[in-house]
Structures are given as structure tokens and as C-alpha cells.
Design a protein around this motif. Sequence first.
Motif, short mmCIF file in Angstrom:
data_model
loop_
_atom_site.label_atom_id
_atom_site.label_comp_id
_atom_site.label_asym_id
_atom_site.label_seq_id
_atom_site.Cartn_x
_atom_site.Cartn_y
_atom_site.Cartn_z
N ALA A 42 1.46 3.36 3.48
CA ALA A 42 0.01 4.25 2.68
C ALA A 42 0.33 5.01 4.30
O ALA A 42 -0.06 4.36 5.51
CB ALA A 42 -0.90 3.63 2.25
N LEU A 86 0.06 -0.53 -4.73
CA LEU A 86 -1.17 0.10 -4.64
C LEU A 86 -1.00 1.10 -4.34
O LEU A 86 -0.46 2.10 -3.90
CB LEU A 86 -2.17 -0.55 -3.12
N SER A 134 0.53 -1.02 -0.04
CA SER A 134 0.11 0.33 -0.09
C SER A 134 0.99 1.27 -0.46
O SER A 134 2.01 1.33 0.47
CB SER A 134 -0.35 -0.47 1.41
N HIS A 191 2.65 -2.55 4.41
CA HIS A 191 1.45 -1.41 4.56
C HIS A 191 2.27 0.03 5.20
O HIS A 191 3.12 0.58 5.84
CB HIS A 191 1.23 -1.33 5.72
N PHE A 217 -7.29 -2.81 4.41
CA PHE A 217 -6.15 -4.04 3.84
C PHE A 217 -4.65 -5.21 4.51
O PHE A 217 -4.44 -6.13 3.64
CB PHE A 217 -4.49 -2.76 3.06
N VAL A 240 -10.86 -2.77 -1.85
CA VAL A 240 -9.77 -3.60 -1.23
C VAL A 240 -10.11 -4.61 -1.23
O VAL A 240 -9.12 -5.68 -1.70
CB VAL A 240 -9.44 -3.06 0.57
N ILE A 245 -7.72 2.33 -0.45
CA ILE A 245 -7.43 1.37 1.19
C ILE A 245 -8.25 2.21 1.83
O ILE A 245 -9.01 1.36 2.71
CB ILE A 245 -5.60 1.14 1.35
#
Length: 253
Positions: A92, A37, A13, A90, A123, A71, A65
Motif C-alpha cells: 500500500a 487488502l 496490503s 506491504h 499492518f 487492522v 490500514i
Amino acid sequence: MKQDIKRRTAVISGGCGTVGRAVGKALSQQGFDVVALYLKKSKEEAESALHDFSAGDHEAIRCDIRDDEAVRTIIGGIYKRRHSIDAAIHAAVDPILRKGILEISGKEFQDQFGGGVWGGFYFLTECAKVMEVQKGGNIIGILSRVVQSEAPHPRMGGYTVAKYALRGLLKELHQDLASSNVTVNAVAPDFMDTDLHKDLPGAVRKFIAERGVEGGVRSPEDVAAATAYLCSEEGRMVNGKIFSFRESEITIL
């Protein structure tokens, strides 16, 4: 006849941001096919972020997300096409609101949790469900040294609380996945002069960077190196830990 070696898939992400891109590049060098993503970049910008990855079947997919249905659909599609999700990172993060906790409105506080915490929940739990079925995988969250340090971090109230919340999410995932051969770890970098801090004057960014912890994770490449290690065969022995430093200091989630 030589058999094809099964390729591993990593989903990231925030995969086209500064940190996500560095992580993707490091994992591609380790033999992963990377799915990045992204949300705010154009399709052309997102695809260009993959250009310096090592050879592999990489792709960039636009995904908000914060939208649980989106998602679910996208993670399900990745698994259907690629038959495994071996690593979920992760990376993001929401833009930092430069306000103290007493200055933030309820709406602003909620916004600080959007991608980092709610998006992280959607996510990571979707990826975790896949990993439970396939009986293995690596989950890694990108935290911040704000959750490790006793030093004050003024005018970052919402961001700091959100990082603590993400740490809690990772801890619960670690506990729930304890018998599933799925590792859950985190990397907690010190201040990095990336787009997350581009709102600060250059002189301020330089001052903060220079007073960071010696030996700490200080660059996207440091984050990428720690993440790649945790996704390696050697790193599979590490579980439920936070990497705050490159050298030796590792703490429990």
C-alpha cells in the motif's frame, strides 16, 4: 490415504493495486492462498483483481490500514480462519504529493505517512505478532529506489521521507524478530509507470522510465518475482536485505 498439504497464506496490503496484484498472482503460482487488502476500489473491482490468480482460496477484504483497530480485527480474523499467516507484503502507498519539502503543510506531510508508514506499522506489527506465535514467516515491504539513490528527486519531499521512514520500520522489525525465524526484507523498485504516477504527463513518464537504472526492478512483475523468491524455500536464507536490482545488487536494510 493421501494427506492434504497445508496451504500457506499471504496477506498483501494494497493487494488490488497494480503492484499488489502482480505480487498476489506470483505468490498464487507458488502455492499461496492470497488475501488482498484494499480500500478505494469497489468490491467488484477488488474481486476481479483475483481472477488471473492460480487456483486457491483467495479473497479480497476491504480494510483501511490506517485504522489500527480495523487492522487488528481483520488480521485476527484471517489468522482464526486460516490458522497461519506465512507472508505479509506491504504494498500500500499514498498518492505522491508533487511538492518540495518546504512547500508542504503539516497536514499534507502527515497525509504522506498515512497508508505507507502508519498503515505499514499497524499492518506489519499485527502480522509479526502472529508470526512470532507460529515461529516463522516472511515480511516484505515495498520501498523505492529513492532510498538507495544519490540522485535528487524534486517535488517528492513527503513521499521520499515516508519511504525512508518505512525502511526504518522494516529495520526495527528485522532486529526485533531476529530470534523468531521470521525474515524481514524489502524490494526497492525503480520508477514504474503505474497508477501512482498517472498524474504525470505521458511524455514525462516515458522519459523517466527510459532513464532508469539498467537491470533495475522496473515493473510490477519484477517486484512480484523478487517477492516470490523471498517467500520461497531458497529465499528463506535472505534476511534484513533490500532488493534494488534483479541481477546482483542487494543492500542491508
